[in-house]
Design a protein around this motif. Structure first.
Motif, PDB file in Angstrom:
ATOM      1  N   THR A 152     -31.117  16.978 -43.393  1.00 43.26           N
ATOM      2  CA  THR A 152     -31.961  18.127 -43.100  1.00 43.26           C
ATOM      3  C   THR A 152     -31.243  19.162 -42.240  1.00 43.26           C
ATOM      4  OG1 THR A 152     -32.862  17.054 -41.118  1.00 43.26           O
ATOM      5  CG2 THR A 152     -34.051  16.707 -43.195  1.00 43.26           C
ATOM      6  N   ALA A 153     -31.696  20.383 -42.348  1.00 43.06           N
ATOM      7  CA  ALA A 153     -31.215  21.467 -41.489  1.00 43.06           C
ATOM      8  C   ALA A 153     -32.030  21.434 -40.211  1.00 43.06           C
ATOM      9  CB  ALA A 153     -31.363  22.814 -42.190  1.00 43.06           C
ATOM     10  N   ASP A 191     -24.387  27.584 -50.681  1.00 43.70           N
ATOM     11  CA  ASP A 191     -25.847  27.596 -50.628  1.00 43.70           C
ATOM     12  C   ASP A 191     -26.353  28.048 -51.992  1.00 43.70           C
ATOM     13  OD1 ASP A 191     -28.589  28.336 -50.251  1.00 43.70           O
ATOM     14  OD2 ASP A 191     -28.226  28.364 -48.083  1.00 43.70           O
ATOM     15  N   HIS A 195     -24.678  24.462 -37.711  1.00 40.39           N
ATOM     16  CA  HIS A 195     -24.831  25.853 -38.164  1.00 40.39           C
ATOM     17  C   HIS A 195     -24.682  26.748 -36.948  1.00 40.39           C
ATOM     18  CE1 HIS A 195     -26.058  29.476 -40.120  1.00 40.39           C
ATOM     19  NE2 HIS A 195     -26.369  28.854 -41.242  1.00 40.39           N
ATOM     20  N   GLU A 245     -32.909  22.865 -46.680  1.00 45.36           N
ATOM     21  CA  GLU A 245     -33.471  23.891 -45.790  1.00 45.36           C
ATOM     22  C   GLU A 245     -34.905  24.253 -46.159  1.00 45.36           C
ATOM     23  OE1 GLU A 245     -29.853  26.474 -44.064  1.00 45.36           O
ATOM     24  OE2 GLU A 245     -30.362  26.975 -46.143  1.00 45.36           O
ATOM     25  N   HIS A 299     -37.419  30.759 -47.436  1.00 42.26           N
ATOM     26  CA  HIS A 299     -37.250  29.457 -48.068  1.00 42.26           C
ATOM     27  C   HIS A 299     -38.609  28.892 -48.469  1.00 42.26           C
ATOM     28  CE1 HIS A 299     -33.186  28.851 -45.795  1.00 42.26           C
ATOM     29  NE2 HIS A 299     -33.052  29.550 -46.897  1.00 42.26           N
ATOM     30  N   LEU A 303     -38.405  20.052 -45.124  1.00 43.60           N
ATOM     31  CA  LEU A 303     -37.179  19.379 -44.715  1.00 43.60           C
ATOM     32  C   LEU A 303     -37.008  17.979 -45.310  1.00 43.60           C
ATOM     33  CD1 LEU A 303     -36.850  20.429 -40.942  1.00 43.60           C
ATOM     34  CD2 LEU A 303     -35.463  21.228 -42.863  1.00 43.60           C
ATOM     35  N   GLN A 343     -28.662  22.704 -35.481  1.00 47.30           N
ATOM     36  CA  GLN A 343     -28.914  24.141 -35.559  1.00 47.30           C
ATOM     37  C   GLN A 343     -28.631  24.831 -34.229  1.00 47.30           C
ATOM     38  OE1 GLN A 343     -30.390  25.510 -38.896  1.00 47.30           O
ATOM     39  NE2 GLN A 343     -29.059  23.724 -39.035  1.00 47.30           N
ATOM     40  N   SER A 358     -32.603  24.581 -51.200  1.00 48.34           N
ATOM     41  CA  SER A 358     -34.032  24.722 -50.901  1.00 48.34           C
ATOM     42  C   SER A 358     -34.656  25.490 -52.051  1.00 48.34           C
ATOM     43  CB  SER A 358     -34.256  25.489 -49.591  1.00 48.34           C
ATOM     44  OG  SER A 358     -33.929  26.862 -49.757  1.00 48.34           O
ATOM     45  N   HIS A 411     -26.025  23.629 -49.277  1.00 41.47           N
ATOM     46  CA  HIS A 411     -27.379  23.917 -48.832  1.00 41.47           C
ATOM     47  C   HIS A 411     -28.279  24.075 -50.060  1.00 41.47           C
ATOM     48  CE1 HIS A 411     -26.405  25.727 -44.584  1.00 41.47           C
ATOM     49  NE2 HIS A 411     -26.106  24.451 -44.687  1.00 41.47           N
ATOM     50  N   GLU A 422     -27.803  18.699 -40.085  1.00 46.85           N
ATOM     51  CA  GLU A 422     -27.072  19.871 -39.625  1.00 46.85           C
ATOM     52  C   GLU A 422     -27.712  20.357 -38.333  1.00 46.85           C
ATOM     53  OE1 GLU A 422     -24.961  22.521 -42.392  1.00 46.85           O
ATOM     54  OE2 GLU A 422     -26.518  23.964 -41.811  1.00 46.85           O
TER      55      GLU A 422
END
Length: 270
Positions: free
Chosen positions: A5-6, A167, A64, A249, A220, A253, A35, A208, A206, A33
């Protein structure tokens, strides 16, 4: 292939990075990831703890970098962008090998001029990261005003000997295309032909759902609430023998991450 998950999963009661890592493992996922998108607010001691917990649970971490980066800027804005990216490398590099970032905006420059400026400003940061065992990964972006279409992202990677963050939702939104098995294969072929087949074995991805319009990305969405053909994407990954990390993303999630991991584990995809 690892799936994660982001950021900290929505279901995690402990909202810290360490709590998120533990939730990732409890959910049956294996990547997250971290953040730093609003700034690098983690200290050295916490970063070392994050590294220890992630390694003990076999959760692969990436980072990120802050959104407030524009390597096509001038003066104090450029200086601040470089400092933020270096700070991300200093702290994130303690526990992660991959640092994802948005390189910048075209502003009033031509695409060619913006490319040269961003490339030249990035060179020293790439070396800074390389000295610390960190791979800086420019991300393909979702709006035509942002630097980061597929071609220039891969060209940047080729020249600076770094790897991208692809992405696929951003590419779909930016071009309002690239949403079929054949088109996903086309993207993977372009990656392979530009920066080599080895890049497909260590892709950082990435995914979504995404809402978009004439100006590209809007927001998203959850995969099942969007038009994004994620099963076609997974089929393309299997056929190209892609390996690496898939970071989800979507607003939900971990739900979409778990769904993708489940689909990936199936012997055949539709």
């Amino acid at each position: 292939m690892r799936f994660g998950t982001a950021g900290v999963p929505n279901s995690s009661k402990d909202r810290s990075t360490v709590g998120g890592i533990r939730s990732i493992r409890e959910l049956g996922l294996d990547a997250m990831e971290v953040q730093f998108v609003r700034g690098v607010k983690m200290g050295l001691d916490t970063a070392k703890q994050v590294k220890e917990v992630a390694e003990s649970l076999n959760v692969k971490l990436s980072v990120h970098a802050p959104y407030y980066i524009n390597l096509n800027a001038d003066g104090e804005k450029l200086k601040g962008s470089i400092e933020r990216l270096k700070k991300t490398v200093e702290i994130g590099g303690i526990f992660a090998e991959d640092i994802v970032f948005h390189p910048g905006y075209y502003l009033k420059h031509s695409k060619e001029t913006a490319y040269r400026r961003i490339r030249d400003n990035l060179k020293l940061i790439v070396e800074f990261g390389r000295d610390r065992g960190v791979m800086l990964r420019p991300e393909t972006t979702g709006k035509p005003t942002q630097f980061g279409d597929l071609e220039e992202t891969l060209k940047l990677c080729q020249e600076l000997e770094i790897l991208p963050c692809i992405d696929f939702a951003h590419i779909h939104a930016r071009y309002r295309a690239f949403n079929s098995y054949e088109e996903f294969c086309q993207i993977l072929e372009i990656v392979e032909n530009t920066i080599g087949s080895k890049a497909l074995k260590k892709l950082h991805i990435h995914v979504s759902g995404i809402e978009y319009g004439l100006k590209g990305e809007k927001r998203h969405l959850n995969l099942r609430e969007s038009d994004f053909r994620y099963e076609d994407l997974l089929r393309a990954f299997k056929d190209f023998k892609v390996d690496g990390t898939v970071i989800v993303e979507s607003p939900n999630l971990e739900e979409d991450a778990k769904m993708l991991k489940m689909l990936w584990s199936q012997k055949s995809l539709k």
